[in-house]
Design an enzyme around this catalytic site. Sequence first.
Site, PDB file in Angstrom:
ATOM      1  N   ARG A   1     -59.763 -85.756  49.087  1.00  0.00           N
ATOM      2  CA  ARG A   1     -60.908 -86.037  49.962  1.00  0.00           C
ATOM      3  C   ARG A   1     -60.924 -85.098  51.149  1.00  0.00           C
ATOM      4  NH1 ARG A   1     -58.719 -91.418  50.262  1.00  0.00           N
ATOM      5  NH2 ARG A   1     -59.487 -92.548  48.437  1.00  0.00           N
TER       6      ARG A   1
ATOM      7  N   ARG B   1     -40.784 -91.646  29.915  1.00  0.00           N
ATOM      8  CA  ARG B   1     -39.917 -91.522  31.092  1.00  0.00           C
ATOM      9  C   ARG B   1     -39.452 -92.912  31.484  1.00  0.00           C
ATOM     10  NH1 ARG B   1     -37.382 -87.224  32.340  1.00  0.00           N
ATOM     11  NH2 ARG B   1     -37.555 -87.452  34.610  1.00  0.00           N
TER      12      ARG B   1
ATOM     13  N   ASP C   1     -53.194 -98.241  33.896  1.00  0.00           N
ATOM     14  CA  ASP C   1     -52.959 -99.102  35.046  1.00  0.00           C
ATOM     15  C   ASP C   1     -53.278-100.541  34.637  1.00  0.00           C
ATOM     16  OD1 ASP C   1     -52.067 -97.282  36.966  1.00  0.00           O
ATOM     17  OD2 ASP C   1     -54.108 -96.568  37.339  1.00  0.00           O
TER      18      ASP C   1
ATOM     19  N   TYR D   1     -51.025 -94.142  29.490  1.00  0.00           N
ATOM     20  CA  TYR D   1     -50.652 -94.302  30.905  1.00  0.00           C
ATOM     21  C   TYR D   1     -51.689 -95.220  31.571  1.00  0.00           C
ATOM     22  CZ  TYR D   1     -49.069 -92.301  35.476  1.00  0.00           C
ATOM     23  OH  TYR D   1     -48.587 -92.082  36.744  1.00  0.00           O
TER      24      TYR D   1
ATOM     25  N   GLU E   1     -36.360 -95.002  43.638  1.00  0.00           N
ATOM     26  CA  GLU E   1     -36.699 -94.783  42.228  1.00  0.00           C
ATOM     27  C   GLU E   1     -36.143 -93.450  41.732  1.00  0.00           C
ATOM     28  OE1 GLU E   1     -40.851 -95.398  41.335  1.00  0.00           O
ATOM     29  OE2 GLU E   1     -40.898 -97.306  42.425  1.00  0.00           O
TER      30      GLU E   1
ATOM     31  N   ARG F   1     -39.284 -91.839  45.203  1.00  0.00           N
ATOM     32  CA  ARG F   1     -39.884 -92.559  46.322  1.00  0.00           C
ATOM     33  C   ARG F   1     -39.020 -93.745  46.727  1.00  0.00           C
ATOM     34  NH1 ARG F   1     -45.273 -94.306  42.755  1.00  0.00           N
ATOM     35  NH2 ARG F   1     -44.136 -95.486  41.205  1.00  0.00           N
TER      36      ARG F   1
ATOM     37  N   ARG G   1     -55.252 -88.374  38.723  1.00  0.00           N
ATOM     38  CA  ARG G   1     -55.164 -89.778  39.138  1.00  0.00           C
ATOM     39  C   ARG G   1     -55.317 -89.907  40.651  1.00  0.00           C
ATOM     40  NH1 ARG G   1     -52.438 -93.705  36.287  1.00  0.00           N
ATOM     41  NH2 ARG G   1     -51.244 -94.379  38.097  1.00  0.00           N
TER      42      ARG G   1
END
Length: 367
Positions: free
Chosen positions: A174, A247, A348, A346, A298, A278, A170
Site C-alpha cells: 500500500r 514445510r 487460510d 495453502y 517459530e 517470528r 498474499r
Amino acid sequence: MYDYLVVGAGLFGAVFAHEAKKRGKKVLVIDKRDHIAGNIYCEKVEDINVHKYGAHIFHTNDKAVWDYINQFAEFNNYINSPVAVYKDELYNLPFNMNTFSRLWNIKTPAEAKKIIADQIADLNLTEPKNLEEQALSLVGRDVYEKLIKGYTEKQWGRSCTELPAFIIKRLPLRFTFDNNYFNARYQGIPIGGYTPIIEKMLDGIEVLTSTDYFEWIKTNSDKVNKTVFTGQIDQFFDYKLGVLEYRSVRFETEVLDTDNFQGNAVVNYTERSVPYTRIIEHKHFEFGTQPKTVISKEYSSEWKPGIEPYYPVNNEKNNKLYEEYKKLADETPNVIFGGRLGHYKYYDMDKVIDVALAAVKEEFGEN
Ligand code: FAD
Ligand code: UDP
C-alpha cells in the site's frame, strides 16, 4: 454404521461433520492428535490462550463465511499489524508508507514509487516468473533484500527464485500509512480462543481423539459408509505416486516473568542469520493484562514423516504431483478429500470454511 467417518477434527472436518449432523446423518469424527480443533487448537497457559500450532488471525472478505463462523463465536476487534526486525532496524508491515518512510526517510507516495521504479528500472520484470521477480517488481531491491529474501528463504528452505510468485502476493502493498496486514473487510480473534468454536461445531457428534485413521480402519471399515479425509492426500494413497513436500514448524514456547515482552503479537525476524522466523506474544491477540506472558519462536524446517506437515509447498513440481493424486481421489468411491492437507493448498481458515461448505452442498445435492 456411520453415514460419515470424518478423519481430522480440524476446521474442515468440523464444518463438514456439523453440517452432516444437521442433515440427520450419523457421523463419527476421529483425529490422531489427543485433542480436537486441528491447527487452530488453543490451550490456556498462565490464563493466556496460546495458539499451539501457530498464530491464527481470522480474516475474510466473504460475508457468508464471516456470518457462518460468527454462529460459533464472538470476535474481538484485533487487527494484525506485525513489525519486522532487520538487524537493529524495525519496520512496519505489510509494506506501506510507514515502511518506506522509515527505510528512505521520505514522506510521499510519489517519492516511494519513484525509488521503487528506479531500483528495478533495468530488470525488465514485466512478467514475474518466481517469488524473487514478483517481490522486486512490487517493492524494489531494498525491501526485497531487507524484509523478504531472508525471511522467505528461512520459511520455505528454498531460494526465492524457486518459489511461486503467489506466496508474496498474499501480503498487501500500500502507498498509504496503513499497517493492517490484511486487506479484509472482517478480521478478529474469537474471544476465548478457537477451540470452543470446534467444540460447538462438534456438539452432539461422536469424536475419538488419539485415533489414527490408518490403524482404525483396519478393523472398522465395515462401520463406515462414506469417508471425509482431511489428512495428507499422498499418505492416503500410501505415497504410491511419490511424496508431496511440506514445510513444518517447530514452536519453542516459553513463559516469561514480564507482562509485556515485545509490545506486539507478531514480530518477524527477517535476517537470514536469526534462526527463527517470528516471535508470537500470544496475550496481545486478546489485549491481555495478565502479569506474565507467553511467547513462541517459530523455527521452520522441511517436513519428514513423524513431524507435522503445516505448509504445502505449492511449486510446479508438487502441484503436478498433486494433480495426479487428485485423479486417483476422483476415482476413489465414497471418499471426499478436504482441507489444507487433503487438497494440498495453502488455504487460510476462511477458504477452508468456504470449501467445506461447498463440499457439503455438493454431497447433499444442494447446488
Ligand atoms: P488441520 O487443522 O490441519 O486439520 C487436519 C486434522 O487431521 C489434524 O487435526 C490432524 O491431526 C488430522 N489428521 C491428519 N491425518 C490423520 C490421520 N491419518 N488420522 C487421524 N487424523 C488425522 N489461517 C488463517 O486464516 N489465518 C492465520 O493467521 C493462519 N495462520 C497460520 C499459521 C500457521 C503456522 C499455519 C500452519 C497455518 C495458519 N493458517 C492460518 C491456516 C489454517 O491453519 C488452516 O487454514 C486451517 O486450520 C486448516 O484446517 P484443516 O481442517 O484443513 O486442517
Ligand atoms: N514474508 C516476507 N517477510 C515477512 C513476512 C512475510 O518475506 O516479514 C513473505 C514470506 O515469503 C511468507 C509470505 O510472505 O511466506 C506470506 O506471509 P504470511 O505472513 O502470509 O505467512 P504465514 O502467516 O502463512 O506463515
